[in-house]
Write a protein that holds these residues in place. Structure first.
Motif, PDB file in Angstrom:
ATOM      1  N   ASP A  58       6.467  -4.224  -8.037  1.00 19.95           N
ATOM      2  CA  ASP A  58       6.472  -5.205  -9.125  1.00 19.95           C
ATOM      3  C   ASP A  58       5.191  -5.167  -9.946  1.00 19.95           C
ATOM      4  O   ASP A  58       5.004  -5.989 -10.851  1.00 19.95           O
ATOM      5  N   GLY A  59       4.274  -4.249  -9.638  1.00 27.08           N
ATOM      6  CA  GLY A  59       3.045  -4.126 -10.421  1.00 27.08           C
ATOM      7  C   GLY A  59       1.870  -4.898  -9.884  1.00 27.08           C
ATOM      8  O   GLY A  59       0.761  -4.762 -10.405  1.00 27.08           O
ATOM      9  N   SER A  60       2.064  -5.686  -8.836  1.00 29.00           N
ATOM     10  CA  SER A  60       0.952  -6.444  -8.274  1.00 29.00           C
ATOM     11  C   SER A  60       0.064  -5.518  -7.433  1.00 29.00           C
ATOM     12  O   SER A  60       0.545  -4.576  -6.806  1.00 29.00           O
ATOM     13  N   ALA A  61      -1.240  -5.804  -7.431  1.00 26.10           N
ATOM     14  CA  ALA A  61      -2.225  -4.987  -6.714  1.00 26.10           C
ATOM     15  C   ALA A  61      -2.821  -5.800  -5.585  1.00 26.10           C
ATOM     16  O   ALA A  61      -3.247  -6.942  -5.780  1.00 26.10           O
ATOM     17  N   THR A  62      -2.868  -5.186  -4.405  1.00 21.09           N
ATOM     18  CA  THR A  62      -3.410  -5.849  -3.213  1.00 21.09           C
ATOM     19  C   THR A  62      -4.528  -4.983  -2.635  1.00 21.09           C
ATOM     20  O   THR A  62      -4.354  -3.770  -2.464  1.00 21.09           O
ATOM     21  N   ALA A 108     -12.170  -0.164   0.998  1.00 18.33           N
ATOM     22  CA  ALA A 108     -10.815  -0.601   0.671  1.00 18.33           C
ATOM     23  C   ALA A 108     -10.365   0.050  -0.627  1.00 18.33           C
ATOM     24  O   ALA A 108     -11.182   0.567  -1.407  1.00 18.33           O
ATOM     25  N   VAL A 109      -9.037   0.023  -0.838  1.00 22.86           N
ATOM     26  CA  VAL A 109      -8.436   0.491  -2.085  1.00 22.86           C
ATOM     27  C   VAL A 109      -7.387  -0.526  -2.506  1.00 22.86           C
ATOM     28  O   VAL A 109      -6.870  -1.306  -1.688  1.00 22.86           O
ATOM     29  N   TYR A 110      -7.060  -0.548  -3.773  1.00 18.59           N
ATOM     30  CA  TYR A 110      -6.012  -1.420  -4.290  1.00 18.59           C
ATOM     31  C   TYR A 110      -4.679  -0.692  -4.223  1.00 18.59           C
ATOM     32  O   TYR A 110      -4.507   0.396  -4.802  1.00 18.59           O
ATOM     33  N   VAL A 111      -3.730  -1.290  -3.489  1.00 11.76           N
ATOM     34  CA  VAL A 111      -2.382  -0.739  -3.356  1.00 11.76           C
ATOM     35  C   VAL A 111      -1.483  -1.472  -4.343  1.00 11.76           C
ATOM     36  O   VAL A 111      -1.440  -2.707  -4.361  1.00 11.76           O
ATOM     37  N   VAL A 112      -0.786  -0.725  -5.181  1.00  6.30           N
ATOM     38  CA  VAL A 112       0.066  -1.289  -6.227  1.00  6.30           C
ATOM     39  C   VAL A 112       1.503  -1.315  -5.735  1.00  6.30           C
ATOM     40  O   VAL A 112       2.058  -0.284  -5.331  1.00  6.30           O
ATOM     41  N   ALA A 113       2.125  -2.512  -5.766  1.00  5.33           N
ATOM     42  CA  ALA A 113       3.511  -2.681  -5.328  1.00  5.33           C
ATOM     43  C   ALA A 113       4.464  -2.297  -6.450  1.00  5.33           C
ATOM     44  O   ALA A 113       4.056  -2.006  -7.584  1.00  5.33           O
TER      45      ALA A 113
END
Length: 347
Positions: free
Chosen positions: A307-311, A300-305
């Protein structure tokens, strides 16, 4: 509201503002990257083995017993450094005998010269016959030929003692020592094997039907699975396709020259993989290996939206290329990912 409550609310407000500023600073400090297409070739992967382009088996040229052994396997030696010494007492005695014979021949030549000079003087005064002069000249020519032969034998015998001291032909590493101190060395028998550690190549075996697909305009890569990063991936400095094919396996050997390496980890005989570019380049989605989170069997990788939130999002990975890995599913071009998973997990 009394004064105490007013002060308390002010502190709470300041703390909330401080937390918001800290979150904003943390968001600004998070390293991210927007995914853009990367033009890459498809690759043909073939097993290979590392070998040295300069590897020499040093053999004895003369028979004799090994009297000195100066190196062991793994030693670094310079050009001309002694490796093995073979007993040369017999060669020294032979050289002394030949030199004595050369001196005797030179003495005979001097006597023949003086005799010829006297005979010529007497012949000029008509005291000796023509036959006597011919005999003196013939003896002088024979003595000169014998002296020349003895001198040639002396020069040849002087070379033999040098063959008993065996030296390194170039700066190298001792790969193998095949004799022990006191063992008998015979002509043609290998004594020491040396190799040049800075002249290495990987030799790959490729099916003959796939050779025409190789794209030589792009450099081939060599993977050394047994080495850690960054030595694991090397770029071939040159690629040579051998002209002969193996009729049994219907394959062709390809040599990939390794660049001069400062690492001692690359050794002849190591297993390697050759990655040859084939076809035409096409866009691929590549992400850094450091951005991938591996949990059991999930990548997995962290996707940054915006608004700055990471999923955290699961992805399916493809081939690895140096410090980059291809993403086959789970991400799209234009999305932003976090380059530091640990920092993104704390958001």
């Amino acid at each position: 509201m009394n004064k105490r409550h007013s002060i308390r609310w002010r502190w709470l407000l300041l703390a909330a503002c401080g937390a918001a500023i800290a979150v904003q600073v943390q968001a600004e400090a998070l390293a991210t990257r927007v995914l853009v297409p990367t033009q890459r070739y498809d690759e043909l992967v073939s097993d290979a083995v590392v070998e040295s382009t300069r590897q020499t088996e040093i053999a004895a040229q003369v028979p004799g017993r090994v009297t000195a052994l100066y190196v062991k396997a793994g030693d670094r030696v310079g050009a001309g450094q002694p490796l093995v010494t073979v007993d040369q007492r017999a060669a020294d005695q032979q050289l002394a005998a030949v030199r004595a014979q050369a001196a005797a021949a030179q003495a005979d030549l001097d006597v023949a010269r003086r005799e010829l000079e006297r005979t010529q003087t007497l012949f000029a005064r008509k005291y000796v016959s023509q036959a006597a002069l011919d005999r003196a000249q013939a003896r002088y020519r024979a003595a000169a030929a014998i002296s020349t032969s003895r001198l040639a034998q002396t020069r040849a015998a002087a070379v033999e003692p040098t063959l008993h001291s065996i030296s390194a032909p170039y700066a190298a590493i001792v790969a193998r020592v095949d004799v022990e101190l006191g063992s008998m060395a015979m002509p043609g028998t290998p004594l020491v094997t040396v190799l040049d550690p800075n002249a290495l190549r990987a030799v790959a075996t490729v099916p003959q039907s796939r050779v025409a697909l190789l794209q030589m305009r792009s450099p081939a890569r060599i993977e050394l699975p047994d080495l850690p990063e960054p030595d694991r991936w090397q770029t071939a400095s040159s690629v040579t396709i051998l002209p002969l094919a193996d009729p049994q396996s219907d394959s062709i050997k390809i040599r990939l020259a390794l660049p001069p390496s400062t690492s001692n980890g690359i050794r002849p005989g190591m297993f390697a993989r050759a990655h040859f570019p084939i076809g035409a380049p096409h866009p691929r989605l590549m992400v850094p290996l450091s951005a991938v989170v591996r949990r059991t069997e999930v990548d997995a990788v962290y996707v940054v939206a915006d608004d700055g939130s990471a999923t955290l999002r699961q992805v399916r990975l493809g081939e690895t290329s140096a410090d980059q890995v291809e993403v086959l599913a789970g991400l799209s071009f234009g999305e932003r990912i976090a380059l530091e998973p640990l920092a993104a997990a704390k958001r």
